[in-house]
Write an enzyme that holds these catalytic residues in place. Structure first.
Site, mmCIF file in Angstrom:
data_model
loop_
_atom_site.group_PDB
_atom_site.id
_atom_site.type_symbol
_atom_site.label_atom_id
_atom_site.label_comp_id
_atom_site.label_asym_id
_atom_site.label_seq_id
_atom_site.Cartn_x
_atom_site.Cartn_y
_atom_site.Cartn_z
ATOM 1 N N SER A 13 0.846 -1.189 0.000
ATOM 2 C CA SER A 13 0.000 0.000 0.000
ATOM 3 C C SER A 13 0.886 1.245 0.000
ATOM 4 O O SER A 13 2.087 1.167 0.227
ATOM 5 C CB SER A 13 -0.936 -0.010 1.208
ATOM 6 O OG SER A 13 -0.209 -0.221 2.393
ATOM 7 N N CYS A 14 0.254 2.388 -0.248
ATOM 8 C CA CYS A 14 0.922 3.682 -0.299
ATOM 9 C C CYS A 14 1.763 3.883 0.958
ATOM 10 O O CYS A 14 1.279 3.598 2.027
ATOM 11 C CB CYS A 14 -0.161 4.754 -0.388
ATOM 12 S SG CYS A 14 0.471 6.401 -0.629
ATOM 13 N N PRO A 15 2.976 4.341 0.920
ATOM 14 C CA PRO A 15 3.717 4.885 -0.219
ATOM 15 C C PRO A 15 4.682 3.890 -0.861
ATOM 16 O O PRO A 15 5.483 4.294 -1.701
ATOM 17 C CB PRO A 15 4.541 5.983 0.449
ATOM 18 C CG PRO A 15 4.927 5.375 1.771
ATOM 19 C CD PRO A 15 3.757 4.497 2.166
ATOM 20 N N ASP A 40 -2.525 -1.811 -5.407
ATOM 21 C CA ASP A 40 -3.109 -0.666 -4.709
ATOM 22 C C ASP A 40 -3.893 0.193 -5.706
ATOM 23 O O ASP A 40 -3.324 0.653 -6.700
ATOM 24 C CB ASP A 40 -1.984 0.162 -4.066
ATOM 25 C CG ASP A 40 -2.532 1.351 -3.279
ATOM 26 O OD1 ASP A 40 -3.749 1.378 -3.030
ATOM 27 O OD2 ASP A 40 -1.741 2.242 -2.917
ATOM 28 N N ARG B 249 3.799 14.203 3.636
ATOM 29 C CA ARG B 249 4.913 13.378 3.178
ATOM 30 C C ARG B 249 5.382 13.688 1.759
ATOM 31 O O ARG B 249 6.580 13.683 1.479
ATOM 32 C CB ARG B 249 4.513 11.891 3.262
ATOM 33 C CG ARG B 249 5.646 10.925 2.964
ATOM 34 C CD ARG B 249 5.128 9.510 2.800
ATOM 35 N NE ARG B 249 4.257 9.413 1.639
ATOM 36 C CZ ARG B 249 3.154 8.682 1.592
ATOM 37 N NH1 ARG B 249 2.758 7.983 2.633
ATOM 38 N NH2 ARG B 249 2.429 8.650 0.499
#
Lengths: 75, 401
Positions: A13-15, A40, B249
């Site tokens: 999943s992100c990131p 994802d 981020r």
């Protein structure tokens, strides 16, 4: 489509997919093609946007099985 | 007649496609969440999440081990009676419904190392939230809208923590790529020729959420509205992939400014509504101005920022991604819920009793400069933030790639 290397980011999943893609592409030779596999849903928009921003060519996006295969040529 | 029917179908298909074929722009999500936040404040109080997760965890401990955890110096409310626990659950349902409606749901099992990172990130978030008395909502998204200076400090802490954890992630991916690779699985997902059932189940999940909200109207209309708005929050978060972790981020990773602008849009909308509500005395002006200025806010912010970056979602981000089926984020929530009661008792409480009161105060900006100047100061702050993320997007000055 043929690729020079496969980067399997399925299940991540992100990131993680984008970070792994960016770090892998840093060491990649120009004009070589990387095949990125993801599951994802966010990568559907994030990968093309990343390619555009970083000057890499997204040659093809294939929706397969539960996810995507992106073919990216290093620019 | 057949012709008319097919036209009807295509109109409905168009409606479906409007909402579910593509992700909504993040700023659209931000604005909708800002509006929802105002509605929530009118019903009772602004949006928050860490209290809701604390009540989940503390109830679990109390029922299994009779630990006797309380809540904010009083008795512990039941999960079904505490508005923020209800919001968290309905947000999860709303996101699940939205993911199913758009055929994006699947239980995605990442490599074991990622599950561990989810859990560890959750534990760290749990500590940060209890020390800082906030998460990305109370100390950032809702806190800034409430004109709290402590929220600005907490947000700066979040940024620092995020920057530290991005450094760690880069190091991990380069030196220990095995942590994020290995056996994975995807269950119940949609794809070519499968998953046609998802939108129907998604509609049922959303209807179930509305029934839960409606059932509360008998006992408490406040809880009913909290539930309905929670469902709406989850739906919007999933459809716009709204993410406060990414807002902080991305400047340090890809440089993408869209998530930050989405966050700003939501905060500004909420700030407008909150200020009207506070100025007119509809609700107490000190609501969502936490007594964490400035030591607990900066420490809590840094710790929470590290945790959310490692797990890949703050509390809300983890809830909606869990709704979408990412197993890593279930572990982030479990880590946070199981840590919070102990973090309060053994870390936050001793810290607050050791600190002088001047370092743990509520600072409501209008008390010092009035409402007009407060809005002006925040406007300058947002303009500077906007300029910085846009400039960084063009120059890549702070971005890793």
């Amino acid at each position: 489509m043929q690729s020079d290397q496969v980067l399997d980011c399925k299940g991540l999943s992100c990131p993680m997919p984008i970070m792994k893609l960016a770090i892998t592409m840093k060491k990649f030779e120009t004009d070589k093609v990387l095949e990125l596999l993801t599951t994802d849903p966010g990568s559907k928009e994030d990968v093309p946007a990343w390619c555009e921003r970083t000057g890499n060519d997204l040659l093809e996006t294939v929706e397969e099985g539960d996810g995507f295969a992106f073919f990216i040529r290093k620019g | 007649m057949a012709k008319v029917d097919s036209k009807k179908n295509s109109i409905l298909a168009e409606l479906y496609s409007t909402f579910f074929s593509k992700s909504w722009p993040m700023w659209v999500g931000g604005i909708l969440l800002g509006v929802g936040n105002i509605a929530l404040f009118l019903v009772l109080k602004p949006w928050g999440a860490s209290g809701g997760i604390y009540v989940w965890g503390a109830n679990l401990y109390n029922s299994v081990f009779s630990t006797g955890f309380g809540f904010k110096g009083g008795p512990l409310p039941a999960v079904g009676m505490f508005p923020y626990s209800i919001i968290c659950f309905l947000l999860f349902l709303g996101a699940m419904g939205a993911a199913l409606m758009s055929k994006q749901f699947a239980f995605r099992f990442p490599p074991a190392g990622e599950i561990l990172k989810g859990l560890i990130g959750g534990v760290i978030m749990g500590i940060g939230a209890m020390v800082g008395k906030s998460c990305t909502l109370g100390g950032f998204f809702s806190g800034m809208a409430a004109l709290s200076v402590g929220a600005v400090v907490f947000t700066i802490g979040l940024g620092l923590g995020t920057w530290i954890a991005v450094k760690y992630l880069m190091f991990e991916i380069t030196r220990f790529p095995k942590i994020s690779s290995g056996k994975t699985a995807s269950v119940l997902g949609a794809g070519k020729g499968k998953g046609a059932w998802q939108p129907y189940v998604g509609a049922l999940v959303l209807i179930w959420g509305l029934i839960i909200a409606f059932k509360y109207t008998d006992s408490s209309s406040v809880r009913a509205w909290y539930a309905a708005i929670g469902l709406f929050f989850g739906f919007v978060c999933q459809r716009s992939r709204f993410c406060l972790v990414r807002a902080l981020r991305e400047p340090f990773t890809s440089g993408d400014s869209k998530p930050a602008i989405g966050a700003m849009a939501g905060i500004l909308v909420a700030m407008f509504g909150f200020t009207v509500i506070k100025f007119m005395g509809i609700r107490d002006a000190m609501l969502w101005v936490w007594p964490h200025f400035w030591i607990p806010a900066i420490i809590g912010g840094i710790v929470f920022g590290i945790g959310m970056t490692i797990s890949g979602g703050c509390i809300v981000g983890s809830l909606w991604r869990a709704g979408e089926g990412h197993i890593k984020l279930y572990f982030a929530l479990i880590g946070a819920a199981l840590t919070m009661p102990f973090a309060t008792k053994y870390i936050a409480t001793p810290l607050y009793s050791a600190l002088p009161t001047s370092m743990q105060t509520k600072v409501f900006l209008p008390d010092y400069v009035g409402y007009g100047a407060s809005i002006g100061i925040f406007a300058v702050f947002f303009l500077a933030w906007y300029y910085l993320v846009k400039w960084n997007e063009r120059t890549g000055k702070f971005s890793a790639y």
